[in-house]
Design a protein around this motif. Structure first.
Motif, PDB file in Angstrom:
ATOM      1  N   ASP A 113       0.867  -1.186   0.000  1.00  0.00           N
ATOM      2  CA  ASP A 113       0.000   0.000   0.000  1.00  0.00           C
ATOM      3  C   ASP A 113       0.901   1.232   0.000  1.00  0.00           C
ATOM      4  OD1 ASP A 113      -2.734  -1.224   0.812  1.00  0.00           O
ATOM      5  OD2 ASP A 113      -1.328  -1.987   2.314  1.00  0.00           O
ATOM      6  N   GLY A 114       0.417   2.324  -0.576  1.00  0.00           N
ATOM      7  CA  GLY A 114       1.194   3.543  -0.506  1.00  0.00           C
ATOM      8  C   GLY A 114       0.621   4.660  -1.343  1.00  0.00           C
ATOM      9  N   THR A 115       1.427   5.714  -1.478  1.00  0.00           N
ATOM     10  CA  THR A 115       1.056   6.887  -2.268  1.00  0.00           C
ATOM     11  C   THR A 115       2.267   7.401  -3.029  1.00  0.00           C
ATOM     12  OG1 THR A 115       1.545   8.387  -0.426  1.00  0.00           O
ATOM     13  CG2 THR A 115      -0.743   7.645  -0.659  1.00  0.00           C
ATOM     14  N   VAL A 116       1.966   8.092  -4.118  1.00  0.00           N
ATOM     15  CA  VAL A 116       2.990   8.765  -4.921  1.00  0.00           C
ATOM     16  C   VAL A 116       2.513  10.195  -5.138  1.00  0.00           C
ATOM     17  CG1 VAL A 116       4.270   8.789  -7.091  1.00  0.00           C
ATOM     18  CG2 VAL A 116       3.449   6.621  -6.178  1.00  0.00           C
ATOM     19  N   ALA A 117       3.399  11.170  -4.897  1.00  0.00           N
ATOM     20  CA  ALA A 117       3.064  12.568  -5.145  1.00  0.00           C
ATOM     21  C   ALA A 117       4.343  13.363  -5.349  1.00  0.00           C
ATOM     22  CB  ALA A 117       2.268  13.154  -3.980  1.00  0.00           C
ATOM     23  N   GLN A 118       4.370  14.188  -6.374  1.00  0.00           N
ATOM     24  CA  GLN A 118       5.483  15.092  -6.649  1.00  0.00           C
ATOM     25  C   GLN A 118       6.838  14.375  -6.632  1.00  0.00           C
ATOM     26  OE1 GLN A 118       5.158  18.346  -7.650  1.00  0.00           O
ATOM     27  NE2 GLN A 118       3.011  17.780  -7.765  1.00  0.00           N
ATOM     28  N   GLY A 119       6.880  13.183  -7.240  1.00  0.00           N
ATOM     29  CA  GLY A 119       8.137  12.455  -7.367  1.00  0.00           C
ATOM     30  C   GLY A 119       8.572  11.695  -6.129  1.00  0.00           C
ATOM     31  N   HIS A 120       7.700  11.600  -5.126  1.00  0.00           N
ATOM     32  CA  HIS A 120       8.043  10.881  -3.891  1.00  0.00           C
ATOM     33  C   HIS A 120       7.024   9.768  -3.658  1.00  0.00           C
ATOM     34  CE1 HIS A 120       9.803  10.320   0.056  1.00  0.00           C
ATOM     35  NE2 HIS A 120       8.572  10.252   0.554  1.00  0.00           N
ATOM     36  N   MET A 121       7.515   8.586  -3.358  1.00  0.00           N
ATOM     37  CA  MET A 121       6.665   7.425  -3.100  1.00  0.00           C
ATOM     38  C   MET A 121       6.929   6.959  -1.674  1.00  0.00           C
ATOM     39  SD  MET A 121       6.697   3.688  -5.013  1.00  0.00           S
ATOM     40  CE  MET A 121       6.096   4.297  -6.572  1.00  0.00           C
ATOM     41  N   GLN A 122       5.852   6.593  -0.984  1.00  0.00           N
ATOM     42  CA  GLN A 122       6.013   6.021   0.357  1.00  0.00           C
ATOM     43  C   GLN A 122       4.920   4.995   0.590  1.00  0.00           C
ATOM     44  OE1 GLN A 122       5.787   9.413   2.931  1.00  0.00           O
ATOM     45  NE2 GLN A 122       3.563   9.498   2.886  1.00  0.00           N
ATOM     46  N   GLY A 123       5.194   4.045   1.466  1.00  0.00           N
ATOM     47  CA  GLY A 123       4.184   3.039   1.742  1.00  0.00           C
ATOM     48  C   GLY A 123       4.707   1.929   2.614  1.00  0.00           C
ATOM     49  N   GLN A 124       3.997   0.801   2.549  1.00  0.00           N
ATOM     50  CA  GLN A 124       4.376  -0.364   3.341  1.00  0.00           C
ATOM     51  C   GLN A 124       4.164  -1.634   2.532  1.00  0.00           C
ATOM     52  OE1 GLN A 124       1.977  -0.667   6.845  1.00  0.00           O
ATOM     53  NE2 GLN A 124       0.067  -0.960   5.731  1.00  0.00           N
ATOM     54  N   ILE A 125       4.978  -2.614   2.848  1.00  0.00           N
ATOM     55  CA  ILE A 125       4.874  -3.944   2.243  1.00  0.00           C
ATOM     56  C   ILE A 125       4.801  -4.935   3.399  1.00  0.00           C
ATOM     57  CG2 ILE A 125       5.982  -5.675   0.776  1.00  0.00           C
ATOM     58  CD1 ILE A 125       7.657  -3.353  -0.399  1.00  0.00           C
ATOM     59  N   VAL A 126       3.814  -5.805   3.364  1.00  0.00           N
ATOM     60  CA  VAL A 126       3.659  -6.812   4.416  1.00  0.00           C
ATOM     61  C   VAL A 126       3.661  -8.179   3.745  1.00  0.00           C
ATOM     62  CG1 VAL A 126       2.190  -7.690   6.265  1.00  0.00           C
ATOM     63  CG2 VAL A 126       2.358  -5.224   5.865  1.00  0.00           C
ATOM     64  N   GLY A 127       4.667  -8.984   4.112  1.00  0.00           N
ATOM     65  CA  GLY A 127       4.780 -10.345   3.591  1.00  0.00           C
ATOM     66  C   GLY A 127       4.337 -11.348   4.641  1.00  0.00           C
ATOM     67  N   ALA A 128       4.730 -12.615   4.450  1.00  0.00           N
ATOM     68  CA  ALA A 128       4.306 -13.690   5.350  1.00  0.00           C
ATOM     69  C   ALA A 128       4.942 -13.587   6.733  1.00  0.00           C
ATOM     70  CB  ALA A 128       4.634 -15.040   4.731  1.00  0.00           C
ATOM     71  N   SER A 129       6.175 -13.084   6.822  1.00  0.00           N
ATOM     72  CA  SER A 129       6.808 -13.000   8.145  1.00  0.00           C
ATOM     73  C   SER A 129       7.490 -11.659   8.411  1.00  0.00           C
ATOM     74  CB  SER A 129       7.835 -14.132   8.314  1.00  0.00           C
ATOM     75  OG  SER A 129       8.881 -13.974   7.391  1.00  0.00           O
ATOM     76  N   CYS A 130       7.547 -10.789   7.435  1.00  0.00           N
ATOM     77  CA  CYS A 130       8.207  -9.499   7.595  1.00  0.00           C
ATOM     78  C   CYS A 130       7.355  -8.386   7.010  1.00  0.00           C
ATOM     79  CB  CYS A 130       9.562  -9.481   6.878  1.00  0.00           C
ATOM     80  SG  CYS A 130      10.688 -10.784   7.409  1.00  0.00           S
ATOM     81  N   GLY A 131       7.430  -7.229   7.636  1.00  0.00           N
ATOM     82  CA  GLY A 131       6.759  -6.041   7.116  1.00  0.00           C
ATOM     83  C   GLY A 131       7.760  -4.906   7.011  1.00  0.00           C
ATOM     84  N   PHE A 132       7.626  -4.105   5.976  1.00  0.00           N
ATOM     85  CA  PHE A 132       8.570  -3.007   5.737  1.00  0.00           C
ATOM     86  C   PHE A 132       7.826  -1.723   5.428  1.00  0.00           C
ATOM     87  CE2 PHE A 132      10.664  -6.924   4.515  1.00  0.00           C
ATOM     88  CZ  PHE A 132      11.907  -6.811   5.105  1.00  0.00           C
ATOM     89  N   GLN A 133       8.427  -0.605   5.810  1.00  0.00           N
ATOM     90  CA  GLN A 133       7.988   0.702   5.355  1.00  0.00           C
ATOM     91  C   GLN A 133       9.033   1.160   4.356  1.00  0.00           C
ATOM     92  OE1 GLN A 133       7.585   3.132   8.877  1.00  0.00           O
ATOM     93  NE2 GLN A 133       5.536   2.371   9.247  1.00  0.00           N
ATOM     94  N   PHE A 134       8.582   1.873   3.305  1.00  0.00           N
ATOM     95  CA  PHE A 134       9.553   2.323   2.307  1.00  0.00           C
ATOM     96  C   PHE A 134       9.282   3.755   1.893  1.00  0.00           C
ATOM     97  CE2 PHE A 134       6.058   0.448  -0.092  1.00  0.00           C
ATOM     98  CZ  PHE A 134       5.807   1.395  -1.073  1.00  0.00           C
ATOM     99  N   GLU A 135      10.352   4.394   1.428  1.00  0.00           N
ATOM    100  CA  GLU A 135      10.298   5.718   0.829  1.00  0.00           C
ATOM    101  C   GLU A 135      11.284   5.722  -0.319  1.00  0.00           C
ATOM    102  OE1 GLU A 135      10.110   9.310   2.989  1.00  0.00           O
ATOM    103  OE2 GLU A 135       9.461   8.323   4.840  1.00  0.00           O
ATOM    104  N   ALA A 136      10.856   6.317  -1.430  1.00  0.00           N
ATOM    105  CA  ALA A 136      11.723   6.367  -2.611  1.00  0.00           C
ATOM    106  C   ALA A 136      11.388   7.621  -3.412  1.00  0.00           C
ATOM    107  CB  ALA A 136      11.510   5.116  -3.470  1.00  0.00           C
ATOM    108  N   ASP A 137      12.370   8.099  -4.142  1.00  0.00           N
ATOM    109  CA  ASP A 137      12.185   9.286  -4.980  1.00  0.00           C
ATOM    110  C   ASP A 137      12.407   8.943  -6.438  1.00  0.00           C
ATOM    111  OD1 ASP A 137      11.622  11.203  -2.956  1.00  0.00           O
ATOM    112  OD2 ASP A 137      13.721  11.132  -2.369  1.00  0.00           O
ATOM    113  N   ASN A 138      11.643   9.611  -7.282  1.00  0.00           N
ATOM    114  CA  ASN A 138      11.783   9.447  -8.724  1.00  0.00           C
ATOM    115  C   ASN A 138      13.164   9.949  -9.116  1.00  0.00           C
ATOM    116  OD1 ASN A 138      11.454   9.335 -11.485  1.00  0.00           O
ATOM    117  ND2 ASN A 138       9.439  10.258 -11.476  1.00  0.00           N
TER     118      ASN A 138
END
Length: 142
Positions: A113-138
Motif C-alpha cells: 500500500d502507498g502513495t505517490v506525489a510530486q516524485g516521492h513514493m512512500q508506503g508499506q509492504i507486508v509479507g508472510a513474516s516481515c513487514g517493511f515501510q519504504f520511501e523512494a524518490d523518482n
C-alpha cells in the motif's frame, strides 16, 4: 446673530474632509501575489530509496534494504524476497497507481500500500513474516 464663515475657512475645512474621506484602497497596500503553481511531476519513472523493517525479526528479515522499482503507465511490479518463508520464498505484486496517487495490491495474504506525489513514493509492504515501510524518490539514487 450667526456669523458667516470666511471663504478661507470653508476651503480649509473642505480640504480636510476630502482628505479624510479618501478611498481606503488608495492607502491600502497592494494585494499579495498568488503563490507559484506547484510543478507537476510525472508519476512514471525510476524510484530508488530504502525500505526499513517495521515488523518481524532482524535475524529473519534484516533491518533495511535498497528499494528500487520502475513505474510505467502508472503501474509497476515488485517482488518481495522472503527466503525465510520456505513455502513462499518470493511474492510478486502487480500494482496500479490510481489518479489520486494511491495504490494497493495483494498477493495471497501479502499486500503493498502507498502513495505517490510530486516524485516521492512512500508506503508499506507486508509479507508472510516481515513487514517493511519504504520511501523512494523518482530518479533518486542509492
Amino acid at each position: 446673530m450667526p456669523r458667516k464663515l470666511s471663504g478661507s475657512v470653508v476651503v480649509v475645512l473642505g480640504g480636510m474632509l476630502s482628505a479624510c474621506s479618501g478611498s481606503q484602497s488608495q492607502n491600502a497596500p497592494p494585494p499579495a501575489p498568488d503563490p507559484p503553481l506547484a510543478r507537476t511531476v510525472p508519476i512514471d519513472g525510476n524510484y530508488n530509496g530504502l525500505m526499513q523493517l517495521a515488523s518481524g525479526t532482524t535475524d529473519a528479515c534484516g533491518s533495511q534494504d535498497v528499494f528500487t522499482l520502475q513505474v510505467r503507465n502508472n503501474a509497476f511490479s515488485y517482488v518481495l524476497n522472503q527466503p525465510q518463508v520456505p513455502w513462499r520464498p518470493s511474492v510478486t505484486f502487480a500494482v496500479t497507481i490510481e489518479q489520486d496517487g494511491s495504490f494497493h495490491a495483494t498477493s495471497g495474504a501479502a499486500h503493498i500500500d502507498g502513495t505517490v506525489a510530486q516524485g516521492h513514493m512512500q508506503g508499506q509492504i507486508v509479507g508472510a513474516s516481515c513487514g517493511f515501510q519504504f520511501e523512494a524518490d523518482n530518479s533518486g539514487s542509492f
